[in-house]
Design a protein around this motif. Structure first.
Motif, mmCIF file in Angstrom:
data_model
loop_
_atom_site.group_PDB
_atom_site.id
_atom_site.type_symbol
_atom_site.label_atom_id
_atom_site.label_comp_id
_atom_site.label_asym_id
_atom_site.label_seq_id
_atom_site.Cartn_x
_atom_site.Cartn_y
_atom_site.Cartn_z
ATOM 1 N N ARG A 1 29.856 -29.321 40.473
ATOM 2 C CA ARG A 1 29.587 -29.637 39.075
ATOM 3 C C ARG A 1 28.710 -28.565 38.428
ATOM 4 N NH1 ARG A 1 26.247 -33.240 38.528
ATOM 5 N NH2 ARG A 1 25.784 -33.800 40.685
ATOM 6 N N PRO A 2 28.952 -28.248 37.136
ATOM 7 C CA PRO A 2 28.019 -27.370 36.423
ATOM 8 C C PRO A 2 26.709 -28.106 36.185
ATOM 9 C CG PRO A 2 29.638 -28.250 34.899
ATOM 10 C CD PRO A 2 30.056 -28.694 36.275
ATOM 11 N N ALA A 3 25.611 -27.365 36.105
ATOM 12 C CA ALA A 3 24.296 -27.999 35.977
ATOM 13 C C ALA A 3 23.341 -27.063 35.248
ATOM 14 C CB ALA A 3 23.732 -28.351 37.353
ATOM 15 N N VAL A 4 22.251 -27.640 34.760
ATOM 16 C CA VAL A 4 21.138 -26.866 34.220
ATOM 17 C C VAL A 4 20.160 -26.628 35.357
ATOM 18 C CG1 VAL A 4 19.280 -26.773 32.526
ATOM 19 C CG2 VAL A 4 21.431 -27.923 31.951
ATOM 20 N N ARG A 5 19.920 -25.379 35.668
ATOM 21 C CA ARG A 5 19.071 -25.046 36.806
ATOM 22 C C ARG A 5 17.676 -25.661 36.644
ATOM 23 N NH1 ARG A 5 18.908 -19.829 36.262
ATOM 24 N NH2 ARG A 5 20.987 -19.608 37.132
ATOM 25 N N GLY A 6 17.265 -26.460 37.642
ATOM 26 C CA GLY A 6 15.924 -27.010 37.658
ATOM 27 C C GLY A 6 15.690 -28.157 36.700
ATOM 28 N N ASN A 7 16.760 -28.731 36.123
ATOM 29 C CA ASN A 7 16.577 -29.812 35.149
ATOM 30 C C ASN A 7 17.450 -31.000 35.521
ATOM 31 O OD1 ASN A 7 17.073 -31.292 32.397
ATOM 32 N ND2 ASN A 7 15.313 -29.967 32.055
ATOM 33 N N LYS B 1 35.407 -35.146 38.573
ATOM 34 C CA LYS B 1 34.419 -34.196 38.056
ATOM 35 C C LYS B 1 33.005 -34.707 38.311
ATOM 36 C CE LYS B 1 36.936 -31.983 34.247
ATOM 37 N NZ LYS B 1 36.968 -31.814 32.771
ATOM 38 N N GLY B 2 32.808 -36.006 38.100
ATOM 39 C CA GLY B 2 31.495 -36.577 38.353
ATOM 40 C C GLY B 2 31.091 -36.436 39.814
ATOM 41 N N LEU B 3 32.047 -36.639 40.715
ATOM 42 C CA LEU B 3 31.765 -36.462 42.138
ATOM 43 C C LEU B 3 31.445 -35.009 42.466
ATOM 44 C CD1 LEU B 3 34.551 -38.609 43.872
ATOM 45 C CD2 LEU B 3 32.124 -39.190 43.644
ATOM 46 N N GLY B 4 32.008 -34.089 41.677
ATOM 47 C CA GLY B 4 31.817 -32.672 41.950
ATOM 48 C C GLY B 4 32.923 -32.062 42.772
ATOM 49 N N THR B 5 33.907 -32.859 43.170
ATOM 50 C CA THR B 5 35.006 -32.339 43.984
ATOM 51 C C THR B 5 36.131 -31.764 43.139
ATOM 52 O OG1 THR B 5 36.194 -34.439 44.021
ATOM 53 C CG2 THR B 5 34.532 -34.091 45.729
ATOM 54 N N GLY B 6 36.269 -32.247 41.903
ATOM 55 C CA GLY B 6 37.436 -31.880 41.129
ATOM 56 C C GLY B 6 38.697 -32.305 41.853
ATOM 57 N N LEU B 7 39.775 -31.564 41.631
ATOM 58 C CA LEU B 7 41.065 -31.929 42.215
ATOM 59 C C LEU B 7 41.173 -31.560 43.688
ATOM 60 C CD1 LEU B 7 43.387 -30.996 39.223
ATOM 61 C CD2 LEU B 7 42.487 -33.239 39.854
#
Length: 237
Positions: free
Chosen positions: A110-116, A190-196
């Motif tokens: 998943r995309p994320a904001v570093r440190g937030n 997407k929420g899991l971070g695995t995608g397809l």
């Protein structure tokens, strides 16, 4: 299965706020935003040079079709404007990264904001963009309703119960039912971070407009988007 409540996103128009936006709260619903590329592209193009980082600008320039470029720029400028407003910082200063994939050690989760702790997700299809922000992992997806042949071919690859429901649909209703099921599934993945990377057959979310299955520990709901599209959001409880 639970009754499906349709979420209604706010629409991002010019990205100007008098005050910082209050961030999503733990245990609260995700904050959803809709961006229409045809109405936001001019503002997004004007801001892209000062808002997007070098990698985002390179990816935007790589699009051959102006329509595809406008959608990408609108989505990513909108994302940075909203992140900046939620975090109380300049949009260009938001440090974005990719988390490790749950299925392998590579950084394409998943995309994320570093440190937030603010979580977000974005999706775009057919000229519209959908963005979600939450205090826990979140995924969002929007899909243009496909041709019947596409719905039949890919629908057969979903969870066996979903595939059976699609086969039982009237032919006229099947493309929208497929788009609804696909948006739910991709939002969850997407929420899991695995995608397809996670098999489409594993998780049953349902195809019906009035009922939706809830994976353990997650809340999944449909999202109201313009006609010709389906959309969904999944947020970890």
């Amino acid at each position: 299965m639970t009754t499906c409540e349709v979420e209604r996103p706010a629409e991002l128009r010019n990205g100007v706020w008098e005050h910082p936006l209050p961030p999503p709260l733990p245990g609260g619903p995700p904050r959803l935003w809709l961006v229409r590329a045809d109405g936001f592209a001019a503002d997004a193009s004007r801001l892209a040079g000062v808002v997007l980082d070098d990698g985002e600008q390179e990816r935007a320039a790589a699009f051959r079709q102006a329509e595809d470029r406008d959608v990408y720029v609108s989505a990513h400028v909108g994302l940075r404007l909203l992140l900046g407003a939620y975090l109380g910082t300049g949009p260009a200063d938001v440090p974005l990264e990719r988390l490790p994939c749950p299925l392998c050690p590579e950084p394409h989760g998943r995309p994320a904001v570093r440190g937030n702790p603010l979580h977000f997700s974005l999706s775009h299809s057919g000229g519209i963009c959908l963005l979600a922000f939450a205090a826990t992992p979140v995924g969002v997806d929007t899909e243009r309703v496909p041709d019947p042949a596409v719905a039949d071919e890919i629908g057969a690859l979903l969870h066996p119960r979903e595939a059976a429901e699609l086969r039982e649909c009237d032919a006229v209703d099947r493309p929208l039912a497929f788009a609804r099921a696909w948006a739910r599934k991709e939002a969850y993945l997407k929420g899991l971070g695995t995608g397809l990377g996670r098999p489409l057959t594993l998780d049953y979310l349902g195809t019906g407009a009035d009922r939706i299955a809830q994976p353990p520990g997650w809340t999944v709901g449909d999202v109201a988007v313009p006609d010709g599209h389906a959309a969904a959001v999944a947020v970890r409880c």
